[in-house]
Design a protein around this motif. Structure first.
Motif, PDB file in Angstrom:
ATOM      1  N   ASN A 172       7.191   8.972 -10.148  1.00  0.00           N
ATOM      2  CA  ASN A 172       7.112  10.023  -9.137  1.00  0.00           C
ATOM      3  C   ASN A 172       5.894   9.753  -8.257  1.00  0.00           C
ATOM      4  OD1 ASN A 172       9.400  11.514  -9.950  1.00  0.00           O
ATOM      5  ND2 ASN A 172       8.229  12.293 -11.687  1.00  0.00           N
ATOM      6  N   ILE A 173       6.138   9.551  -6.974  1.00  0.00           N
ATOM      7  CA  ILE A 173       5.072   9.233  -6.037  1.00  0.00           C
ATOM      8  C   ILE A 173       4.430  10.535  -5.578  1.00  0.00           C
ATOM      9  CG2 ILE A 173       4.494   8.034  -3.889  1.00  0.00           C
ATOM     10  CD1 ILE A 173       5.871   6.188  -5.888  1.00  0.00           C
ATOM     11  N   PRO A 174       3.144  10.741  -5.890  1.00  0.00           N
ATOM     12  CA  PRO A 174       2.490  11.984  -5.470  1.00  0.00           C
ATOM     13  C   PRO A 174       2.164  11.971  -3.977  1.00  0.00           C
ATOM     14  CG  PRO A 174       0.920  10.568  -6.577  1.00  0.00           C
ATOM     15  CD  PRO A 174       2.262   9.879  -6.653  1.00  0.00           C
ATOM     16  N   GLN A 175       2.112  13.159  -3.403  1.00  0.00           N
ATOM     17  CA  GLN A 175       1.695  13.285  -2.001  1.00  0.00           C
ATOM     18  C   GLN A 175       0.190  13.033  -1.946  1.00  0.00           C
ATOM     19  OE1 GLN A 175       3.780  14.061   0.604  1.00  0.00           O
ATOM     20  NE2 GLN A 175       2.074  13.764   1.990  1.00  0.00           N
ATOM     21  N   PRO A 176      -0.272  12.034  -1.169  1.00  0.00           N
ATOM     22  CA  PRO A 176      -1.706  11.751  -1.146  1.00  0.00           C
ATOM     23  C   PRO A 176      -2.486  12.858  -0.415  1.00  0.00           C
ATOM     24  CG  PRO A 176      -0.532  10.266   0.341  1.00  0.00           C
ATOM     25  CD  PRO A 176       0.490  11.092  -0.354  1.00  0.00           C
TER      26      PRO A 176
ATOM     27  N   ILE B  50       0.852  -1.192   0.000  1.00  0.00           N
ATOM     28  CA  ILE B  50       0.000   0.000   0.000  1.00  0.00           C
ATOM     29  C   ILE B  50       0.885   1.237   0.000  1.00  0.00           C
ATOM     30  CG2 ILE B  50      -1.670   1.318   1.346  1.00  0.00           C
ATOM     31  CD1 ILE B  50      -2.931  -1.330   2.127  1.00  0.00           C
ATOM     32  N   ARG B  51       0.615   2.103  -0.955  1.00  0.00           N
ATOM     33  CA  ARG B  51       1.401   3.312  -1.142  1.00  0.00           C
ATOM     34  C   ARG B  51       1.039   4.336  -0.077  1.00  0.00           C
ATOM     35  NH1 ARG B  51       0.374   6.836  -5.521  1.00  0.00           N
ATOM     36  NH2 ARG B  51      -1.242   5.398  -6.112  1.00  0.00           N
ATOM     37  N   ALA B  52       2.021   4.800   0.670  1.00  0.00           N
ATOM     38  CA  ALA B  52       1.741   5.753   1.750  1.00  0.00           C
ATOM     39  C   ALA B  52       2.314   7.131   1.459  1.00  0.00           C
ATOM     40  CB  ALA B  52       2.304   5.214   3.056  1.00  0.00           C
TER      41      ALA B  52
ATOM     42  N   ASN C  59      -0.824   2.776   9.702  1.00  0.00           N
ATOM     43  CA  ASN C  59      -1.752   3.908   9.723  1.00  0.00           C
ATOM     44  C   ASN C  59      -1.028   5.201  10.084  1.00  0.00           C
ATOM     45  OD1 ASN C  59      -3.828   2.251   8.991  1.00  0.00           O
ATOM     46  ND2 ASN C  59      -4.682   2.057  11.038  1.00  0.00           N
ATOM     47  N   LYS C  60      -0.084   5.103  11.015  1.00  0.00           N
ATOM     48  CA  LYS C  60       0.689   6.286  11.397  1.00  0.00           C
ATOM     49  C   LYS C  60       1.520   6.766  10.207  1.00  0.00           C
ATOM     50  CE  LYS C  60       3.988   8.001  14.742  1.00  0.00           C
ATOM     51  NZ  LYS C  60       5.237   7.686  15.354  1.00  0.00           N
ATOM     52  N   GLU C  61       2.139   5.802   9.499  1.00  0.00           N
ATOM     53  CA  GLU C  61       2.941   6.132   8.315  1.00  0.00           C
ATOM     54  C   GLU C  61       2.092   6.824   7.259  1.00  0.00           C
ATOM     55  OE1 GLU C  61       5.045   3.811   4.608  1.00  0.00           O
ATOM     56  OE2 GLU C  61       4.917   2.744   6.513  1.00  0.00           O
ATOM     57  N   ILE C  62       0.879   6.313   7.056  1.00  0.00           N
ATOM     58  CA  ILE C  62      -0.006   6.887   6.031  1.00  0.00           C
ATOM     59  C   ILE C  62      -0.454   8.296   6.420  1.00  0.00           C
ATOM     60  CG2 ILE C  62      -2.321   6.702   5.009  1.00  0.00           C
ATOM     61  CD1 ILE C  62      -1.915   3.639   5.052  1.00  0.00           C
ATOM     62  N   MET C  63      -0.819   8.490   7.674  1.00  0.00           N
ATOM     63  CA  MET C  63      -1.386   9.774   8.099  1.00  0.00           C
ATOM     64  C   MET C  63      -0.314  10.858   8.324  1.00  0.00           C
ATOM     65  SD  MET C  63      -4.489   9.305   7.701  1.00  0.00           S
ATOM     66  CE  MET C  63      -5.320  10.732   8.354  1.00  0.00           C
ATOM     67  N   THR C  64       0.965  10.466   8.410  1.00  0.00           N
ATOM     68  CA  THR C  64       2.030  11.454   8.573  1.00  0.00           C
ATOM     69  C   THR C  64       2.254  12.173   7.263  1.00  0.00           C
ATOM     70  OG1 THR C  64       3.089  10.052  10.228  1.00  0.00           O
ATOM     71  CG2 THR C  64       4.430  11.784   9.255  1.00  0.00           C
ATOM     72  N   VAL C  65       2.180  13.494   7.311  1.00  0.00           N
ATOM     73  CA  VAL C  65       2.340  14.281   6.085  1.00  0.00           C
ATOM     74  C   VAL C  65       3.814  14.578   5.869  1.00  0.00           C
ATOM     75  CG1 VAL C  65       1.755  16.418   4.898  1.00  0.00           C
ATOM     76  CG2 VAL C  65       0.096  15.307   6.384  1.00  0.00           C
TER      77      VAL C  65
END
Length: 186
Positions: A103-107, A29-31, A180-186
């Protein structure tokens, strides 16, 4: 007669497999941070057969937002590009003739919430598997009483099984919390 220790060992192995499944699925899953694991499922047509991407190219992460793919055979660059486009990675590759860059975009906030939901869904599947293992083993222990296993041994084995179950559920929760922490960290 049922070998209680072996049965508990089998249960632990099956629960460990559920944890490994969750870990592998979460890695894909891409974070928002570049991770080569998102390309694990990509198969490339090479000399008439489908092979994993990492067998036809060098895949690296030069910076946190980019994945670089350098094919060993320059002729394969089109096939690699097509394989990435056809896969569920969801990123359009950029090709300069020698190297393919992703290039991985910022979600966005909404996308991050969707990714957390997706992670939790996968996590729930893994938890259900752990619970199913516990149920199967409990059933085996109940049947073993009829075959001559003492009730005390069965109760002890059931307690050990419950401890094993709790340990793996906590492990799955920890994996999910970290992702989840990794995903939600901007």
């Amino acid at each position: 007669m049922l070998d209680v220790k072996q049965t508990l060992k089998d249960a632990e192995e099956r629960m460990e497999m559920a944890a490994m499944f969750l870990d592998e699925q979460l890695a894909r899953i891409r974070a928002g941070r570049a991770n080569v694991a998102i390309l694990d499922g990509v198969k490339v047509s090479s000399y008439g057969s489908m092979v994993p991407l990492n067998q036809v190219a060098n895949v690296s992460v030069p910076d946190p937002r980019t994945i670089a793919i350098k094919p060993w055979d320059r002729k394969a660059i089109r096939d690699i590009e097509k394989a990435i486009m056809d896969s569920d990675v969801g990123i359009t590759p950029e090709n300069n003739g020698e190297v393919i860059r992703l290039n991985i975009p910022q979600p966005t906030e909404e996308r991050r919430r969707d990714l957390v939901k997706q992670c939790n869904k996968i996590g729930e599947k893994a938890k259900v598997e752990v619970r199913n293992v516990r149920g199967d083993i409990k059933e085996k222990l109940k049947k073993a009483i009829k075959d001559g296993l003492s009730e005390d041994n069965e109760k002890d084995a059931e307690n050990d099984l419950q401890k094993l179950h709790d340990k793996f559920i906590k492990k799955l929760d920890d994996l999910l919390a970290a992702k989840n922490k990794e995903i939600m960290t901007v």
